[in-house]
Each structure stands twice: as C-alpha cells, then as structure tokens.
Design a protein around this motif. Structure first.
Motif, PDB file in Angstrom:
ATOM      1  N   GLY A 151       0.797  -1.220   0.000  1.00 62.41           N
ATOM      2  CA  GLY A 151       0.000   0.000   0.000  1.00 62.41           C
ATOM      3  C   GLY A 151       0.826   1.264   0.000  1.00 62.41           C
ATOM      4  O   GLY A 151       0.321   2.339  -0.318  1.00 62.41           O
ATOM      5  N   ALA A 152       2.109   1.152   0.370  1.00 67.68           N
ATOM      6  CA  ALA A 152       2.999   2.311   0.355  1.00 67.68           C
ATOM      7  C   ALA A 152       3.650   2.411  -1.025  1.00 67.68           C
ATOM      8  O   ALA A 152       3.599   1.484  -1.829  1.00 67.68           O
ATOM      9  CB  ALA A 152       4.056   2.189   1.444  1.00 67.68           C
ATOM     10  N   VAL A 153       4.263   3.552  -1.285  1.00 66.22           N
ATOM     11  CA  VAL A 153       4.862   3.778  -2.594  1.00 66.22           C
ATOM     12  C   VAL A 153       6.379   3.675  -2.510  1.00 66.22           C
ATOM     13  O   VAL A 153       6.978   3.902  -1.466  1.00 66.22           O
ATOM     14  CB  VAL A 153       4.471   5.161  -3.163  1.00 66.22           C
ATOM     15  N   LEU A 154       6.961   3.321  -3.635  1.00 67.71           N
ATOM     16  CA  LEU A 154       8.405   3.383  -3.800  1.00 67.71           C
ATOM     17  C   LEU A 154       8.672   4.530  -4.765  1.00 67.71           C
ATOM     18  O   LEU A 154       8.283   4.466  -5.930  1.00 67.71           O
ATOM     19  CB  LEU A 154       8.944   2.069  -4.364  1.00 67.71           C
ATOM     20  N   ASP A 155       9.274   5.602  -4.268  1.00 65.61           N
ATOM     21  CA  ASP A 155       9.496   6.772  -5.103  1.00 65.61           C
ATOM     22  C   ASP A 155      10.909   7.304  -4.878  1.00 65.61           C
ATOM     23  O   ASP A 155      11.721   6.697  -4.167  1.00 65.61           O
ATOM     24  CB  ASP A 155       8.446   7.857  -4.824  1.00 65.61           C
ATOM     25  N   GLU A 156      11.214   8.457  -5.500  1.00 63.41           N
ATOM     26  CA  GLU A 156      12.557   9.013  -5.413  1.00 63.41           C
ATOM     27  C   GLU A 156      12.948   9.305  -3.968  1.00 63.41           C
ATOM     28  O   GLU A 156      14.087   9.050  -3.559  1.00 63.41           O
ATOM     29  CB  GLU A 156      12.641  10.290  -6.243  1.00 63.41           C
ATOM     30  N   ALA A 157      12.016   9.836  -3.184  1.00 59.86           N
ATOM     31  CA  ALA A 157      12.327  10.167  -1.793  1.00 59.86           C
ATOM     32  C   ALA A 157      12.625   8.905  -0.987  1.00 59.86           C
ATOM     33  O   ALA A 157      13.534   8.883  -0.152  1.00 59.86           O
ATOM     34  CB  ALA A 157      11.166  10.936  -1.167  1.00 59.86           C
ATOM     35  N   THR A 158      11.869   7.832  -1.228  1.00 59.54           N
ATOM     36  CA  THR A 158      12.095   6.571  -0.524  1.00 59.54           C
ATOM     37  C   THR A 158      13.469   5.994  -0.848  1.00 59.54           C
ATOM     38  O   THR A 158      14.196   5.515   0.032  1.00 59.54           O
ATOM     39  CB  THR A 158      11.013   5.549  -0.894  1.00 59.54           C
ATOM     40  N   LEU A 159      13.843   6.065  -2.105  1.00 58.93           N
ATOM     41  CA  LEU A 159      15.143   5.531  -2.516  1.00 58.93           C
ATOM     42  C   LEU A 159      16.286   6.335  -1.912  1.00 58.93           C
ATOM     43  O   LEU A 159      17.284   5.768  -1.450  1.00 58.93           O
ATOM     44  CB  LEU A 159      15.242   5.527  -4.041  1.00 58.93           C
ATOM     45  N   ALA A 160      16.157   7.666  -1.900  1.00 55.18           N
ATOM     46  CA  ALA A 160      17.187   8.493  -1.271  1.00 55.18           C
ATOM     47  C   ALA A 160      17.294   8.159   0.215  1.00 55.18           C
ATOM     48  O   ALA A 160      18.392   8.115   0.782  1.00 55.18           O
ATOM     49  CB  ALA A 160      16.873   9.971  -1.470  1.00 55.18           C
ATOM     50  N   GLY A 161      16.145   7.913   0.851  1.00 60.56           N
ATOM     51  CA  GLY A 161      16.148   7.542   2.260  1.00 60.56           C
ATOM     52  C   GLY A 161      16.843   6.217   2.500  1.00 60.56           C
ATOM     53  O   GLY A 161      17.560   6.049   3.492  1.00 60.56           O
TER      54      GLY A 161
END
Length: 246
Positions: free
Chosen positions: A136-146
């Motif tokens: 249900g959560a997203v994998l996006d640019e911010a998640t990858l940087a984190g």
C-alpha cells in the motif's frame, strides 16, 4: 527516446529523475523453482549468513526523456537470484542503491566487504539492495534516497539527510543489475575513518559481524589496481567520471 533496456555496452548514464512503477515477478515453472531452491540451499550451506528476505528487482526501464528514467520494479526475495544458475530460467536484474561519498580532498570513498557478507573482500561504494515498501505504500525518489542514507549510516556511521543525497548516475552491470548512485556532501577523511570504527563497534555490540572491514580513498581510477581484492563492476566507471569532473 524510449527503450526497454539499456544498450549492451552501456555502463553509466546521467539520470536526474526517476519514475517508478510496480510490476510482477515473472512466472517460474515447477522445474525451475525446484532447481532454484536446490541452488539456494547449497548457497546457504556454504554461507549460513545468507537470508531469504524481501528485496526489489528491476523489471525493466524506459527512457522518458534525456535524463528521466521510468523504472519498473518487482517484489522478490533473495532466492529469486538463484535462477541465474538455472539453465534456461529467467531471473530479473537486481536493483540497488549506493552512495558516492567524496572527501574534502576530492577523492572517492570505496569500502571493502567483510568475510561474512555475500561478496567477501569486494571493493564497492557503500550501499545495498533496494527494499520493498509496505503493501500500500509507494516506492518513489524520496524513498530511494532515504534507503541510500540509511545504508550510509549503517555501514559507515555517517549521517546524511535524505534531501542532501542527489541522484548522480545510474549504472548497468553484471547480469543487467541496475545501480542508483547518490552523491553525498563531502566529508573530512578523519570523519570517514571514525565513522567506520563507530559502525563496526555498533555491529559488534549487537552481536553482528560488521559489513565492512576497510575503506580507501581514491583520487584516480588507476588506484583501483592497488587495492587487494576484486571490485564491483561499476566502481571504475564511477570513480573515473567523478575524478575527471574535478
């Protein structure tokens, strides 16, 4: 320009933005699944530290513009990659994040994996496999940087804010593996050495073997030949590009 995959000879590409879309793991026949499991069980007997945890694989890429990449990703476990050793089977490329950590003298930090890891003695950038988000959560640019920032602090004891890590390059390596390289702010050499010792001590305090056993600062790609042990296939390209840019 739109392509389903990188060109065969492409090793490093400038990317400023990622667009991410989830896709499914390709179906695996019963025969291939049985062979995969045998390969995995043999690998675990050889290295009991291996763990069949959740991980993200790359399901393909499409170029949406000169520096915008659409990346398809799939939820798998580490066992999936044992398909690479099954004749005729299809295994997705791995997807990982790593960090280009310069020092204040313009050198690039390389780290050596400890004997207890899946790549003992290999020199590479700090980093690791991309982990899937909660359902249900997203994998996006911010998640990858984190995730890149978390790898930096866990392996090297160096903290960086997610927003301070900038996507610097995308690499394509062995087995089509896709690496997302983030550039961190420069740090003093003493800070990097102290961070490594702090991270290693923290791992031992938790009863774990440290992931890293050494670091090196490279002023030129030619210095890779002076390091004892193999190095990740992308490392020479990354160091060459960074040092050539001054």
């Amino acid at each position: 320009m739109t392509e389903k995959s990188f060109a065969a000879d492409l090793k490093l590409y400038d990317v400023e933005h990622l667009l991410l879309a989830e896709t499914g793991e390709p179906p695996v026949s019963a025969r291939d699944a049985e062979a995969r499991d045998r390969v995995w069980e043999m690998a675990v007997r050889s290295n009991p530290a291996l763990f069949d945890g959740p991980v993200v694989a790359c399901g393909g890429v499409e170029w949406e513009g000169p520096r915008t990449l659409r990346l398809f990703w799939a939820r798998v476990t580490y066992r999936h990659y044992a398909l690479r050793r099954v004749p005729g089977a299809v295994a997705l490329p791995s997807l990982f994040v790593n960090v280009l950590q310069p020092d204040t003298d313009g050198r690039v930090l390389a780290v050596r994996m400890s004997p207890s890891t899946a790549a003992p003695g290999r020199w590479q950038l700090p980093g690791g496999s991309v982990e899937p988000p909660e359902v249900g959560a997203v994998l996006d640019e911010a998640t990858l940087a984190g995730q890149a920032a978390r790898e930096l602090v866990e392996e090297l004891g160096v903290e960086a804010a997610d927003e301070d890590l900038r996507l610097w390059a995308v690499t394509r390596g062995e087995n089509g593996s896709i690496g997302l390289t983030y550039r961190a702010p420069a740090r003093a050499e003493a800070t990097l050495h102290a961070g490594l010792e702090s991270a290693r001590a923290a791992d031992r305090a938790r009863g774990r073997e440290p992931e890293l056993d050494a670091i090196a600062l490279l002023a030129d790609a030619a210095e890779l030949s002076g390091l004892q042990g193999a190095h990740a296939d992308y490392l020479e390209q990354v160091v060459r590009r960074f040092t050539a840019a001054g």
